[in-house]
Design a protein around this motif. Structure first.
Motif, PDB file in Angstrom:
ATOM      1  N   CYS A  94     -15.203  -7.002  -5.201  1.00 59.84           N
ATOM      2  CA  CYS A  94     -15.250  -6.430  -3.853  1.00 59.84           C
ATOM      3  C   CYS A  94     -16.639  -6.659  -3.263  1.00 59.84           C
ATOM      4  O   CYS A  94     -17.647  -6.467  -3.951  1.00 59.84           O
ATOM      5  CB  CYS A  94     -14.931  -4.937  -3.893  1.00 59.84           C
ATOM      6  SG  CYS A  94     -15.075  -4.147  -2.277  1.00 59.84           S
ATOM      7  N   ASN A 132      -9.674   1.010  -3.639  1.00 62.66           N
ATOM      8  CA  ASN A 132     -10.442   0.746  -2.423  1.00 62.66           C
ATOM      9  C   ASN A 132      -9.515   0.416  -1.269  1.00 62.66           C
ATOM     10  O   ASN A 132      -8.480  -0.222  -1.442  1.00 62.66           O
ATOM     11  CB  ASN A 132     -11.456  -0.387  -2.615  1.00 62.66           C
ATOM     12  CG  ASN A 132     -12.542  -0.351  -1.552  1.00 62.66           C
ATOM     13  OD1 ASN A 132     -12.939   0.719  -1.116  1.00 62.66           O
ATOM     14  ND2 ASN A 132     -13.002  -1.500  -1.123  1.00 62.66           N
ATOM     15  N   GLU A 183     -18.189  -4.833  -1.455  1.00 65.09           N
ATOM     16  CA  GLU A 183     -18.969  -3.599  -1.392  1.00 65.09           C
ATOM     17  C   GLU A 183     -19.869  -3.438  -2.608  1.00 65.09           C
ATOM     18  O   GLU A 183     -20.622  -2.470  -2.707  1.00 65.09           O
ATOM     19  CB  GLU A 183     -18.034  -2.388  -1.252  1.00 65.09           C
ATOM     20  CG  GLU A 183     -17.478  -2.294   0.153  1.00 65.09           C
ATOM     21  CD  GLU A 183     -16.439  -1.195   0.313  1.00 65.09           C
ATOM     22  OE1 GLU A 183     -16.358  -0.307  -0.561  1.00 65.09           O
ATOM     23  OE2 GLU A 183     -15.703  -1.253   1.305  1.00 65.09           O
ATOM     24  N   TYR A 209     -11.200  -8.237  -0.545  1.00 65.48           N
ATOM     25  CA  TYR A 209     -10.626  -7.911   0.774  1.00 65.48           C
ATOM     26  C   TYR A 209      -9.578  -8.912   1.242  1.00 65.48           C
ATOM     27  O   TYR A 209      -8.863  -8.645   2.197  1.00 65.48           O
ATOM     28  CB  TYR A 209     -11.735  -7.761   1.831  1.00 65.48           C
ATOM     29  CG  TYR A 209     -12.473  -9.039   2.195  1.00 65.48           C
ATOM     30  CD1 TYR A 209     -11.955  -9.911   3.159  1.00 65.48           C
ATOM     31  CD2 TYR A 209     -13.673  -9.370   1.589  1.00 65.48           C
ATOM     32  CE1 TYR A 209     -12.628 -11.076   3.495  1.00 65.48           C
ATOM     33  CE2 TYR A 209     -14.349 -10.540   1.922  1.00 65.48           C
ATOM     34  CZ  TYR A 209     -13.822 -11.383   2.873  1.00 65.48           C
ATOM     35  OH  TYR A 209     -14.469 -12.537   3.194  1.00 65.48           O
TER      36      TYR A 209
END
Ligand SMILES: Nc1nc2c(c(=O)[nH]1)N[C@H]1C(S)=C(S)[C@@H](COP(=O)(O)O)O[C@H]1N2
Ligand SMILES: [Mo]
Length: 253
Positions: A140, A91, A142, A222
């Motif tokens: 993550c 990612n 996401e 992140y």
């Protein structure tokens, strides 16, 4: 005389320093009555101590206070080899083929800010530091998580070795792509925060952040910088690629 059980009115007074502090720290200054707070805490405010406990619980919602409460010895779970996710997801804010390719022979890790010895480090020098590995879960925002094995030097060991000011507020990172980031010093010194050079026992591949990724199992994905080119120590808030677009700076788990 105070009743044996029930609410001590002096603690609940809106003028009580405890309640005022609590109100100041409320997440996003949400209006909430003291009655609501005592429901949340699961017990009435019978004394200053229980107010203090509730206050600590509320404070977890605030980034700054979150960092202040971060417990150095709270460890993230670790997993057996059999739990490793295969294939491990890639990612970034770009596709895998666009990951920056860093030349190992030319590479020097740059150091700046509140660090005594700012000599740049070659990869050979970094690999010569005491290495260990850890199998942890990367989460993550996401909506996916994966378990991987990263190896490298405990970041605290590295920071001590270069004479970083361990009382400073932040450690910042500049990466080979447009990503940049920063973390609080307690997280930098956490025993599971590793400056990693390997993934699954092999040199960290380009996609996972060659030549190094700071791996923090106590932080969301992140917050974990890949392709680190420079590290600095500072008291001036450095922000970050995602944080400057509105993501939580503490980004803790
Ligand atoms: N330099 C750099 N580091 C980065 C990113 C990035 O785009 N560039 N993305 C972050 C995000 S959102 C995640 S989920 C992880 C992904 O790491 P992985 O490719 O090893 O799964 O890297 C983090 N570190
Ligand atoms: Mo992510």
């Amino acid at each position: 005389m105070k009743p044996k059980s029930g609410i001590d009115q002096s603690v609940l007074s809106p003028h009580s320093p405890h309640v005022r502090l609590l109100q100041r720290r409320l997440f996003l200054k949400q209006a909430m009555s003291v009655g609501g707070l005592s429901l949340l805490s699961g017990c009435g405010f019978t004394d200053a101590e229980s107010v203090q406990r509730a206050l600590s619980a509320m404070s977890r919602w605030n980034d700054e206070v979150q960092a202040a409460l971060f417990r150095l010895n709270r460890l993230a779970p670790t997993y057996p080899e059999s739990a490793i996710t295969q294939p491990f997801p890639f990612n970034a804010f770009y596709s895998e083929s666009e990951a920056p390719v860093v030349d190992a022979r030319m590479y020097h890790l740059e150091l700046s800010g509140l660090i005594r010895d700012k000599k740049p480090w070659t990869l050979a020098e970094l690999y010569a530091l005491p290495q260990s590995s850890q199998i942890t879960r990367h989460i993550c925002v996401e909506g996916w998580s994966a378990i991987g094995k990263w190896g490298g030097v405990t970041f605290k060991t590295f920071l001590e070795r270069v004479g970083a000011d361990l009382t400073a507020k932040y450690v910042g990172f500049k990466c080979a792509d447009d990503y940049y980031g920063s973390i609080d010093m307690p997280t930098a010194l956490h025993p599971q925060t590793l400056l990693t050079f390997t993934f699954a026992g092999e040199t960290l591949p380009t996609k996972y952040g060659f030549p190094m990724k700071l791996r923090m199992p106590t932080k969301l994905g992140y917050k974990n910088p890949k392709h680190i080119m420079a590290i600095y120590v500072t008291d001036a808030y450095p922000g970050g690629y995602w944080e400057d677009q509105g993501y939580s700076w503490f980004g803790g788990l």
